[in-house]
Design an enzyme around this catalytic site. Structure first.
Site, PDB file in Angstrom:
ATOM      1  N   ARG A 125       0.863  -1.186   0.000  1.00 33.40           N
ATOM      2  CA  ARG A 125       0.000   0.000   0.000  1.00 33.40           C
ATOM      3  C   ARG A 125       0.890   1.224   0.000  1.00 33.40           C
ATOM      4  O   ARG A 125       1.717   1.387   0.888  1.00 33.40           O
ATOM      5  CB  ARG A 125      -0.915   0.015   1.234  1.00 33.40           C
ATOM      6  CG  ARG A 125      -2.151   0.908   1.076  1.00 33.40           C
ATOM      7  CD  ARG A 125      -2.906   1.063   2.390  1.00 33.40           C
ATOM      8  NE  ARG A 125      -2.076   1.763   3.327  1.00 33.40           N
ATOM      9  CZ  ARG A 125      -1.939   1.447   4.627  1.00 33.40           C
ATOM     10  NH1 ARG A 125      -2.590   0.457   5.148  1.00 33.40           N
ATOM     11  NH2 ARG A 125      -1.129   2.151   5.395  1.00 33.40           N
ATOM     12  N   GLU A 144       5.083   6.863   2.373  1.00 29.48           N
ATOM     13  CA  GLU A 144       5.887   5.637   2.398  1.00 29.48           C
ATOM     14  C   GLU A 144       5.154   4.578   1.598  1.00 29.48           C
ATOM     15  O   GLU A 144       3.984   4.742   1.243  1.00 29.48           O
ATOM     16  CB  GLU A 144       6.088   5.138   3.836  1.00 29.48           C
ATOM     17  CG  GLU A 144       4.779   4.747   4.488  1.00 29.48           C
ATOM     18  CD  GLU A 144       4.937   3.792   5.675  1.00 29.48           C
ATOM     19  OE1 GLU A 144       6.024   3.201   5.848  1.00 29.48           O
ATOM     20  OE2 GLU A 144       3.942   3.614   6.403  1.00 29.48           O
ATOM     21  N   ASN A 146       4.187   0.533   2.067  1.00 25.68           N
ATOM     22  CA  ASN A 146       4.174  -0.572   3.032  1.00 25.68           C
ATOM     23  C   ASN A 146       4.198  -1.876   2.257  1.00 25.68           C
ATOM     24  O   ASN A 146       3.263  -2.168   1.514  1.00 25.68           O
ATOM     25  CB  ASN A 146       2.902  -0.514   3.875  1.00 25.68           C
ATOM     26  CG  ASN A 146       2.769   0.806   4.606  1.00 25.68           C
ATOM     27  OD1 ASN A 146       3.402   1.007   5.632  1.00 25.68           O
ATOM     28  ND2 ASN A 146       1.987   1.727   4.054  1.00 25.68           N
ATOM     29  N   SER A 151      -2.569  -2.939   6.142  1.00 25.96           N
ATOM     30  CA  SER A 151      -3.887  -3.343   6.627  1.00 25.96           C
ATOM     31  C   SER A 151      -5.018  -2.442   6.138  1.00 25.96           C
ATOM     32  O   SER A 151      -4.800  -1.483   5.408  1.00 25.96           O
ATOM     33  CB  SER A 151      -3.869  -3.422   8.153  1.00 25.96           C
ATOM     34  OG  SER A 151      -3.422  -2.221   8.679  1.00 25.96           O
ATOM     35  N   LYS A 305      12.525   2.450   5.080  1.00 24.24           N
ATOM     36  CA  LYS A 305      12.632   3.902   4.862  1.00 24.24           C
ATOM     37  C   LYS A 305      13.968   4.237   4.192  1.00 24.24           C
ATOM     38  O   LYS A 305      14.055   5.170   3.402  1.00 24.24           O
ATOM     39  CB  LYS A 305      12.497   4.648   6.189  1.00 24.24           C
ATOM     40  CG  LYS A 305      11.281   4.227   7.050  1.00 24.24           C
ATOM     41  CD  LYS A 305      10.033   4.952   6.681  1.00 24.24           C
ATOM     42  CE  LYS A 305       8.848   4.787   7.619  1.00 24.24           C
ATOM     43  NZ  LYS A 305       8.218   3.482   7.748  1.00 24.24           N
ATOM     44  N   LYS A 364      12.915   9.904  10.580  1.00 26.54           N
ATOM     45  CA  LYS A 364      12.290   8.577  10.581  1.00 26.54           C
ATOM     46  C   LYS A 364      13.291   7.454  10.815  1.00 26.54           C
ATOM     47  O   LYS A 364      14.239   7.303  10.051  1.00 26.54           O
ATOM     48  CB  LYS A 364      11.619   8.316   9.225  1.00 26.54           C
ATOM     49  CG  LYS A 364      10.503   9.278   8.886  1.00 26.54           C
ATOM     50  CD  LYS A 364       9.745   8.774   7.660  1.00 26.54           C
ATOM     51  CE  LYS A 364       8.509   9.595   7.414  1.00 26.54           C
ATOM     52  NZ  LYS A 364       7.654   8.988   6.381  1.00 26.54           N
ATOM     53  N   GLU A 368       8.008   0.432  11.455  1.00 21.03           N
ATOM     54  CA  GLU A 368       6.673   0.480  10.861  1.00 21.03           C
ATOM     55  C   GLU A 368       5.637   0.588  11.973  1.00 21.03           C
ATOM     56  O   GLU A 368       5.927   0.345  13.128  1.00 21.03           O
ATOM     57  CB  GLU A 368       6.408  -0.804  10.066  1.00 21.03           C
ATOM     58  CG  GLU A 368       7.401  -1.098   8.967  1.00 21.03           C
ATOM     59  CD  GLU A 368       7.362  -0.070   7.865  1.00 21.03           C
ATOM     60  OE1 GLU A 368       6.282   0.472   7.601  1.00 21.03           O
ATOM     61  OE2 GLU A 368       8.418   0.215   7.288  1.00 21.03           O
ATOM     62  N   GLY A 369       4.418   0.912  11.572  1.00 21.50           N
ATOM     63  CA  GLY A 369       3.305   0.788  12.511  1.00 21.50           C
ATOM     64  C   GLY A 369       2.882   2.066  13.206  1.00 21.50           C
ATOM     65  O   GLY A 369       1.948   2.055  14.002  1.00 21.50           O
ATOM     66  N   ARG A 450      -7.399   7.491   5.254  1.00 20.61           N
ATOM     67  CA  ARG A 450      -7.370   7.598   6.721  1.00 20.61           C
ATOM     68  C   ARG A 450      -7.224   9.066   7.088  1.00 20.61           C
ATOM     69  O   ARG A 450      -6.518   9.816   6.408  1.00 20.61           O
ATOM     70  CB  ARG A 450      -6.172   6.823   7.287  1.00 20.61           C
ATOM     71  CG  ARG A 450      -6.277   5.332   7.115  1.00 20.61           C
ATOM     72  CD  ARG A 450      -4.980   4.662   7.516  1.00 20.61           C
ATOM     73  NE  ARG A 450      -3.876   5.122   6.695  1.00 20.61           N
ATOM     74  CZ  ARG A 450      -2.596   4.928   6.981  1.00 20.61           C
ATOM     75  NH1 ARG A 450      -2.248   4.301   8.069  1.00 20.61           N
ATOM     76  NH2 ARG A 450      -1.658   5.369   6.176  1.00 20.61           N
TER      77      ARG A 450
HETATM   78  P1  ADP Z   1       4.977   4.113   9.671  1.00 22.18           P
HETATM   79  O1  ADP Z   1       5.764   3.060   9.001  1.00 22.18           O
HETATM   80  O2  ADP Z   1       5.175   4.179  11.131  1.00 22.18           O
HETATM   81  O3  ADP Z   1       3.536   4.081   9.260  1.00 22.18           O
HETATM   82  P2  ADP Z   1       5.099   6.580   8.156  1.00 22.18           P
HETATM   83  O4  ADP Z   1       6.226   7.041   7.337  1.00 22.18           O
HETATM   84  O5  ADP Z   1       3.881   6.154   7.438  1.00 22.18           O
HETATM   85  O6  ADP Z   1       5.629   5.445   9.132  1.00 22.18           O
HETATM   86  O7  ADP Z   1       4.725   7.732   9.174  1.00 22.18           O
HETATM   87  C1  ADP Z   1       3.693   7.597  10.123  1.00 22.18           C
HETATM   88  C2  ADP Z   1       2.777   8.800  10.058  1.00 22.18           C
HETATM   89  O8  ADP Z   1       3.507   9.999  10.269  1.00 22.18           O
HETATM   90  C3  ADP Z   1       2.087   8.968   8.724  1.00 22.18           C
HETATM   91  O9  ADP Z   1       0.893   8.214   8.672  1.00 22.18           O
HETATM   92  C4  ADP Z   1       1.841  10.470   8.689  1.00 22.18           C
HETATM   93  O10 ADP Z   1       0.673  10.786   9.417  1.00 22.18           O
HETATM   94  C5  ADP Z   1       3.041  11.041   9.426  1.00 22.18           C
HETATM   95  N1  ADP Z   1       4.104  11.408   8.478  1.00 22.18           N
HETATM   96  C6  ADP Z   1       5.063  10.585   7.990  1.00 22.18           C
HETATM   97  N2  ADP Z   1       5.865  11.228   7.130  1.00 22.18           N
HETATM   98  C7  ADP Z   1       5.405  12.488   7.063  1.00 22.18           C
HETATM   99  C8  ADP Z   1       5.825  13.655   6.337  1.00 22.18           C
HETATM  100  N3  ADP Z   1       6.863  13.617   5.517  1.00 22.18           N
HETATM  101  N4  ADP Z   1       5.101  14.791   6.513  1.00 22.18           N
HETATM  102  C9  ADP Z   1       4.043  14.825   7.354  1.00 22.18           C
HETATM  103  N5  ADP Z   1       3.614  13.771   8.065  1.00 22.18           N
HETATM  104  C10 ADP Z   1       4.280  12.610   7.931  1.00 22.18           C
HETATM  105 MG    MG Z   2       2.667   4.577   7.505  1.00 24.94          MG
END
Ligand code: ADP
Ligand code: MG
Length: 474
Positions: A125, A144, A146, A151, A305, A364, A368-369, A450
């Site tokens: 996703r 990102e 996944n 899910s 990442k 970052k 994940e999660g 979401r």
């Molecule tokens: P994870 O693998 O924990 O899901 P993500 O990269 O999806 O990691 O980051 C988790 C959450 O953080 C995202 O769902 C989003 O709400 C926020 N986020 C992540 N990257 C960014 C970004 N570059 N700008 C703004 N919000 C972000």
């Molecule tokens: Mg995420």
């Protein structure tokens, strides 16, 4: 562009009535989750959190996200087969990040032995936010991708009638008829079914590998049901079951409790807390087997990442997808600024920039999660502390995306009904099946929207921050 229900947003009696209808509709349609108190029993369940109203999504960006998904499927698949690229890209990370290092060790070990698996199934996703540019126009920016345990394909396939009902109750029947059908659960099941078929043992089963805490079981059941409907047997097991009762037979066929397993679908194994020594051994057993792993360990590594950051370097996409200039351009158009913190002047420079202006970035780790990223003052403090140490290479830096907030109601069990300023994240599901060198399926079977209140920087639905939503295209 706003959604066409601004006029009813503050009409409290109408909203209260609609919220009551919405919750009952969600329960009726099966938009369910187990409770925090009883995460492993279905005696008491509740509705999964969701927005009362659909959120406005620019049509052009929605279409752009779908149009690039098959390219992302090809890209992830290409990375998973490129040992040299994964090795080079993750070299600095695995020196400091034990979890990635352990995954990488299994990856290497499996390749040394030679793959027994010849059918490959990817379910991913790709998540996006809508960045607001200086001119006010929104742009699609990938957050990102996944590649393991992505899910909510299941639950989101059941929300359309809920939103249709709500809009009708609010006097918006015309708008209700414009909401999009969406059934990624079926798309995921079609991928699993195809992999099962190509595996070629009609009596073999599909194994869902599941976590100890299974609050989101109904999401998985939606995909399971689609498989049972196609007369494919599904079993649910944990790593510890694999450790105790799994074994390899002739040709490294995988057996669980004496049944041959054609496909292993991971809804587990993506965070360090999923593993102890036995679970790592179980993971190795699965990876060595002939069964179709969704994902195999190389594909899981392709979703880190660090790999995402490396993809944004000039020339990388071209080398991974030779002869596919248009796909490369479509993929690149979704990238936000991503920066390596590897030791050296490039890393020193971006670390200093982020310390000086932390609100421009997200820091970052390889996790994940949800709930792992660092923002603002916390980002500054952590980066200040690790800026001269190789520890910094376990992180990447990313430009912070700043979407335009919009008002909505987040419906959550036991929470008061109140208007919140919200931002949304759009995910597109990708499914592909490869047999040997030949891609036999490559689809983008559905989406997930979401939404969360703006005050939360991070976090998904499972983390208790975001809620399910559905797009209203404008
Ligand atoms: P994870 O693998 O924990 O899901 P993500 O990269 O999806 O990691 O980051 C988790 C959450 O953080 C995202 O769902 C989003 O709400 C926020 N986020 C992540 N990257 C960014 C970004 N570059 N700008 C703004 N919000 C972000
Ligand atoms: Mg995420």
């Amino acid at each position: 562009m706003a959604a066409p229900w601004e006029d009813v947003l503050r009409d409290t009696p109408a909203i209260r009535e609609a919220a009551a209808v919405a919750v009952d509709a969600a329960l009726l349609e099966g938009v369910l989750m187990r409770t925090e108190g009883e995460p492993n029993a279905s005696d008491v369940v509740n509705y999964a959190p969701f927005t009362l109203l659909p959120s406005a999504v620019p049509r052009a960006l929605f279409e752009q996200a779908y149009a690039v998904q098959q390219d992302f499927n090809l890209l992830v698949d290409a990375i998973s087969q490129n040992k040299e690229f994964l090795e080079r890209t993750l070299a600095s990370t695995i020196k400091v990040d034990d979890f990635t290092a352990q995954l990488f060790r299994i990856h290497t070990q499996v390749l040394e032995e030679g793959l027994a698996q010849s059918v490959f199934l990817g379910i991913n996703r790709s998540d996006y936010m809508f960045d607001r540019g200086p001119d006010g126009a929104a742009a699609l920016r990938q957050i990102e991708i996944n590649t393991i345990a992505a899910s909510f394909a299941g639950l989101t396939s059941h929300t359309l009638p809920v939103y249709q009902r709500v809009l009708k109750v609010l006097g918006k029947s015309k708008e209700a008829s414009h909401l999009l059908p969406n059934n990624p659960a079926k798309g995921l099941a079609l991928g699993i079914a195809k992999a099962w078929e190509l595996y070629g043992s009609p009596s073999a089963v599909v194994m869902f590998l599941v976590e100890a805490v299974q609050r989101n079981i109904f999401d998985q059941r939606c995909v399971e049901n689609e498989l049972w409907n196609r007369n494919i047997r599904v079993i649910r097991r944990r790593f510890r079951d694999v450790f105790a009762k799994g074994c390899l037979g002739e040709g490294r066929r995988l057996y669980m409790d004496g049944q041959e397993v054609a496909v292993v679908y991971y809804r587990e194994g993506y965070v360090p807390k999923n593993y102890d020594q036995q679970n790592w051994e179980a993971r190795l057993l699965l990876e060595r087997s002939r069964a179709v792993k969704c994902p195999d360990i190389a594909t899981q590594l392709a979703g880190t990442k660090k790999v995402q950051q490396e993809l944004s370097r000039p020339g990388t996409l071209e080398s991974l997808l030779p002869g596919r200039a248009e796909a490369v351009a479509r993929i690149r158009a979704t990238f936000a600024g991503l920066y390596s913190l590897d030791m050296g002047t490039e890393g020193d420079k971006i670390a200093a920039t982020a310390i000086a202006d932390p609100d421009r970035f997200v820091l970052k780790p390889q996790r994940e999660g949800g709930g792992n990223n660092l923002y603002g003052e916390e980002l500054r403090q952590v980066l200040e502390k690790i800026k001269d140490s190789p520890e910094r290479t376990s992180y990447i830096l990313m430009d912070k995306i700043k979407p335009q907030p919009a008002p909505n109601y987040l419906l959550r069990a036991h929470s008061p009904l109140r208007l919140s300023e919200c931002i949304s994240e759009l995910g597109i599901f990708g499914v592909y099946v490869r047999q040997g060198k030949e891609m036999v399926m490559n689809t983008a079977p559905g989406h997930l929207l979401r939404t969360k209140a703006v005050e939360h920087a991070d976090g998904g639905v499972a983390a208790g921050v975001a809620v399910l939503d559905t797009p209203y295209l404008v």
